[in-house]
Scaffold this motif. Structure first.
Motif, PDB file in Angstrom:
ATOM      1  N   MET A   1       0.859  -1.183   0.000  1.00  0.00           N
ATOM      2  CA  MET A   1       0.000   0.000   0.000  1.00  0.00           C
ATOM      3  C   MET A   1       0.900   1.240   0.000  1.00  0.00           C
ATOM      4  O   MET A   1       2.032   1.197   0.483  1.00  0.00           O
ATOM      5  CB  MET A   1      -0.902   0.025   1.232  1.00  0.00           C
ATOM      6  CG  MET A   1      -1.650  -1.283   1.494  1.00  0.00           C
ATOM      7  SD  MET A   1      -2.908  -1.660   0.267  1.00  0.00           S
ATOM      8  CE  MET A   1      -4.276  -0.699   0.910  1.00  0.00           C
TER       9      MET A   1
ATOM     10  N   ARG B   1      -5.337   1.554  -3.494  1.00  0.00           N
ATOM     11  CA  ARG B   1      -4.210   1.098  -2.664  1.00  0.00           C
ATOM     12  C   ARG B   1      -3.233   2.222  -2.332  1.00  0.00           C
ATOM     13  O   ARG B   1      -2.159   1.959  -1.770  1.00  0.00           O
ATOM     14  CB  ARG B   1      -3.468  -0.040  -3.371  1.00  0.00           C
ATOM     15  CG  ARG B   1      -4.317  -1.294  -3.532  1.00  0.00           C
ATOM     16  CD  ARG B   1      -3.667  -2.314  -4.439  1.00  0.00           C
ATOM     17  NE  ARG B   1      -2.372  -2.773  -3.928  1.00  0.00           N
ATOM     18  CZ  ARG B   1      -1.569  -3.588  -4.625  1.00  0.00           C
ATOM     19  NH1 ARG B   1      -1.923  -3.995  -5.847  1.00  0.00           N
ATOM     20  NH2 ARG B   1      -0.412  -3.976  -4.113  1.00  0.00           N
TER      21      ARG B   1
ATOM     22  N   SER C   1      -0.215   3.745   8.814  1.00  0.00           N
ATOM     23  CA  SER C   1       0.618   2.713   8.185  1.00  0.00           C
ATOM     24  C   SER C   1       0.840   1.544   9.134  1.00  0.00           C
ATOM     25  O   SER C   1       0.811   0.370   8.723  1.00  0.00           O
ATOM     26  CB  SER C   1       1.964   3.310   7.760  1.00  0.00           C
ATOM     27  OG  SER C   1       1.798   4.341   6.808  1.00  0.00           O
TER      28      SER C   1
ATOM     29  N   LEU D   1      -2.190  -0.643   9.134  1.00  0.00           N
ATOM     30  CA  LEU D   1      -2.200  -1.500   7.950  1.00  0.00           C
ATOM     31  C   LEU D   1      -1.268  -2.685   8.127  1.00  0.00           C
ATOM     32  O   LEU D   1      -1.604  -3.825   7.767  1.00  0.00           O
ATOM     33  CB  LEU D   1      -1.795  -0.695   6.719  1.00  0.00           C
ATOM     34  CG  LEU D   1      -2.746   0.394   6.224  1.00  0.00           C
ATOM     35  CD1 LEU D   1      -2.069   1.238   5.140  1.00  0.00           C
ATOM     36  CD2 LEU D   1      -4.041  -0.195   5.691  1.00  0.00           C
TER      37      LEU D   1
ATOM     38  N   GLN E   1      -2.249  -5.890   9.918  1.00  0.00           N
ATOM     39  CA  GLN E   1      -3.138  -6.787   9.184  1.00  0.00           C
ATOM     40  C   GLN E   1      -2.444  -7.489   8.025  1.00  0.00           C
ATOM     41  O   GLN E   1      -3.086  -7.983   7.102  1.00  0.00           O
ATOM     42  CB  GLN E   1      -4.347  -6.005   8.680  1.00  0.00           C
ATOM     43  CG  GLN E   1      -5.120  -5.285   9.769  1.00  0.00           C
ATOM     44  CD  GLN E   1      -5.543  -6.240  10.876  1.00  0.00           C
ATOM     45  OE1 GLN E   1      -6.248  -7.224  10.609  1.00  0.00           O
ATOM     46  NE2 GLN E   1      -5.122  -5.966  12.110  1.00  0.00           N
TER      47      GLN E   1
ATOM     48  N   LEU F   1      -0.421  -6.194   5.737  1.00  0.00           N
ATOM     49  CA  LEU F   1      -0.090  -5.402   4.561  1.00  0.00           C
ATOM     50  C   LEU F   1       1.296  -4.778   4.722  1.00  0.00           C
ATOM     51  O   LEU F   1       1.851  -4.734   5.819  1.00  0.00           O
ATOM     52  CB  LEU F   1      -1.156  -4.325   4.348  1.00  0.00           C
ATOM     53  CG  LEU F   1      -2.581  -4.849   4.138  1.00  0.00           C
ATOM     54  CD1 LEU F   1      -3.555  -3.697   3.947  1.00  0.00           C
ATOM     55  CD2 LEU F   1      -2.653  -5.812   2.952  1.00  0.00           C
TER      56      LEU F   1
ATOM     57  N   PRO G   1       2.897  -1.317   4.086  1.00  0.00           N
ATOM     58  CA  PRO G   1       2.754   0.091   3.710  1.00  0.00           C
ATOM     59  C   PRO G   1       4.097   0.750   3.410  1.00  0.00           C
ATOM     60  O   PRO G   1       5.056   0.612   4.179  1.00  0.00           O
ATOM     61  CB  PRO G   1       2.098   0.721   4.941  1.00  0.00           C
ATOM     62  CG  PRO G   1       2.519  -0.156   6.076  1.00  0.00           C
ATOM     63  CD  PRO G   1       2.684  -1.540   5.528  1.00  0.00           C
TER      64      PRO G   1
END
Length: 642
Positions: free
Chosen positions: A347, A369, A384, A387, A390, A392, A394
């Protein structure tokens, strides 16, 4: 510099001269001032659209207020060119942003009319409130304090903190909301929508013009009359539009919206507001780039366009037959999209700098995104981190000097939790004409002191790509990558990705007598220096360290076992920086060597071209040559590297 000056502007050296004019002259003053800004910036460069948008507001403030006794605080300061021209600096304005010349931002040491030095956003209300409280404490009850803040800067958390505090003080502070729907890029978020609702509420706007004038007249008759007038104001606003109380719920008297380009109306309104006690907010609607059609049409492009033809609008660019290296920010932007195409977890996040950081490339390619979170660096980092919890990855892109505002979030929300957040620090090192408020001088020092943090910097575009590729791989944890403003060195920069070993440097060339350890893009200045030294029979060794944390200890053992003379080179502060890390390793490993550290000294570095500042600070190619000559056996050279 010879420059035609309009008839009305020509006789204005200081605001006192402006206040001698009739109100009927103000429109002509504004026309002259706007044209002068266009003339000067077109040939000298600088920020452009922001100052054009507040010409009328600037003239009205200096006309209605008794500056410098009355104090004006600009937020960020991009918009202060008209202010500088009207406050004794017109004759020197051609030196704006040049080394030794005027600062591109308000600066207290430059003029008594610059009430507060600025460069980062969202500070004006806090500063003006502090000044207002101080004036009240000293009995200066007639003194006015004005904070001019844009709707973009108002998204910064610090601005809301200041509004919350100002609402409980009885200090004489006026906040002028310069509402143009822009920061550098278009504004985002719920506040933007709220302000749009205000400016389009016809039922409320029918009453806005007369209300200020009536309240001012009633207020002159004493506190009892003002109390009655305030109740009337609240009743009218509450009846007409139930949402008109966002600022009033914080105990601000809200006035507006008003036409920010009606100089006579603005001057009259500001004059009236001087007589209304307590915290007030005047909502002025303006157009960024006003008066220059191309800037009005593309406000982001014309925020700071460089040199341009004021007639045709053609922006002047250097032309070369040779292939050109790209800007580091563009390598970041294109590489991020390339990585995101193969890694669906990536992301992109930026706080209000999509074009400045080239995050706009991902925002266009993958809008779902990539996020512009507004001028909110602290939120950007913690968002960030959320994120990352989870699963992801960033990539949070923030200018180095802006990242200073989110230091606690980097420690508490990222590093302590060992989250895989990639912090991409654009504009690291000395940035040039923007000067000390924007120099990315401190990130090496403040990042390498944080546990769990990887601190990396590429010497070229290929290394930037590989660091980004490495950072998005599993289980890397907090990862900081710093790179400078401007171009790299590799026209052919799209190389296949390679994973880099964390904490491993690279020997560029072996040598004798002296070893030079560089960190980041500044290593290219070492390469330039070596090209000349080699021609003169001097062959030092060069190591591109790549990581300031963790250090490549294996490589450093090799260096200190073979060299007793070592030079470190960094585009960052010497105090606590990369060179300090090398000294710490040397001491802890019980080595003895003569180490010379080159970098940003423990002083405030003013504005100028990057190359000029590197030379002043002593780590350009010529300075590196000089230092190597001092360490080698009596060989001297006066030759400078071009």
């Amino acid at each position: 510099m010879d420059m035609e000056i309009g008839a009305k502007l020509k006789d204005i050296i200081f605001p006192a001269d402006l206040r001698k004019l009739e109100e009927s002259d103000l429109q002509e003053v504004c026309a002259d001032l706007r044209q002068y800004i266009i003339d000067m910036v077109s040939v000298n460069g600088g920020h452009f659209a922001a100052s054009l948008g507040v010409v009328e507001l600037t003239v009205a403030l200096h006309y209605a207020l008794n500056t410098p006794y009355d104090q004006i605080v600009f937020d960020v300061g991009h918009q202060a060119y008209g202010h500088k021209i009207l406050t004794g600096r017109r004759e020197n304005f051609h030196t704006n942003r040049l080394i030794g010349g005027l600062s591109g931002f308000p600066k207290r040491s430059e003029s008594e009319y610059d009430a507060f030095g600025v460069g980062h956003s969202s500070t004006s209300i806090s500063a003006a409130l502090g000044m207002a409280v101080a004036s009240a404490y000293k009995g200066e009850h007639d003194r006015q304090h004005v904070a001019i803040i844009g709707d973009g800067a108002l998204t910064g958390g610090m601005a809301f903190e200041a509004l919350n505090h100002a609402g409980i003080e009885k200090s004489n502070v006026l906040v002028i909301l310069n509402d143009n729907c822009m920061s550098i890029d278009p504004n985002v978020g719920a506040l933007k929508d709220y302000l749009t609702n205000i400016t389009t509420s016809k039922s409320y706007n029918r009453f806005r013009d007369d209300l200020v004038h009536v309240l001012a007249k009633i207020s002159k008759n004493g506190p009892n009359a003002y109390g009655w007038a305030k109740k009337l104001q609240q009743t009218i606003k509450g009846t007409l539009w139930e949402n008109a109380n966002l600022f009033e719920s914080l105990n601000f008297r809200y006035f507006g919206p008003v036409d920010g380009h009606d100089v006579n109306k603005l001057a009259k309104t500001i004059e009236d507001l001087k007589h209304i006690p307590g915290p007030k907010l005047l909502h002025a609607v303006t157009v960024k780039g006003k008066g220059y059609a191309l800037a009005e049409k593309d406000q982001t492009k014309w925020h700071a366009p460089g040199l341009f033809d004021k007639i045709t609008g053609e922006i002047k660019k250097s032309v070369s037959d040779k292939p050109q290296a790209p800007k580091y920010q563009d390598v970041f932007g294109h590489t991020l999209v390339e990585l995101a195409e193969s890694n669906k977890s990536i992301m992109g996040i930026t706080p209000a700098m999509p074009s400045g950081s080239s995050m706009n490339i991902m925002m266009k390619a993958m809008p779902e995104r990539a996020f512009d979170v507004g001028i909110a660096e602290q939120h950007a980092v913690t968002f960030s981190a959320g994120l990352a919890t989870q699963g992801l990855v960033p990539f949070c892109n923030i200018y180095s000097s802006f990242m200073q505002r989110a230091f606690d979030q980097v420690i508490h929300d990222v590093a302590l939790q060992k989250l895989n957040v990639v912090l991409c620090l654009d504009r690291a090192g000395l940035v040039g004409a923007d000067g000390p408020t924007h120099h990315g001088a401190y990130d090496i020092a403040y990042m390498r002191c944080i546990p769990n943090m990887i601190v990396a910097s590429p010497m070229n575009e290929e290394e930037l790509r590989n660091m980004m590729f490495t950072a998005q791989l599993p289980d890397k944890g907090p990862f900081s990558i710093r790179y400078p403003r401007g171009k790299g060195v590799m026209p052919d920069w799209r190389k296949p990705f390679q994973e880099l070993a964390i904490g491993k440097g690279h020997k560029i060339c072996d040598g004798e007598d002296v070893a030079v350890l560089s960190f980041g893009h500044v290593g290219n200045e070492v390469v330039k220096a070596f090209q000349q030294l080699n021609q003169e029979g001097i062959y030092p060794a060069h190591y591109d360290m790549r990581f300031a944390k963790p250090l490549d200890e294996e490589l450093l053992h090799e260096v200190f076992k073979n060299f007793k003379k070592v030079i470190t080179v960094e585009d960052g502060c010497l105090v606590g920086g990369f060179g300090s890390a090398i000294l710490e390793f040397m001491s802890e490993s019980d080595y003895q060597a003569q180490v010379v550290r080159l970098g940003i000294p423990d002083t405030i570095v003013e504005h100028g071209e990057q190359e000029e500042l590197w030379q002043i600070c002593g780590y350009d190619a010529s300075s590196i040559i000089s230092q190597i000559n001092k360490l080698t056996t009596g060989h001297k050279t006066q030759t400078l590297v071009g």
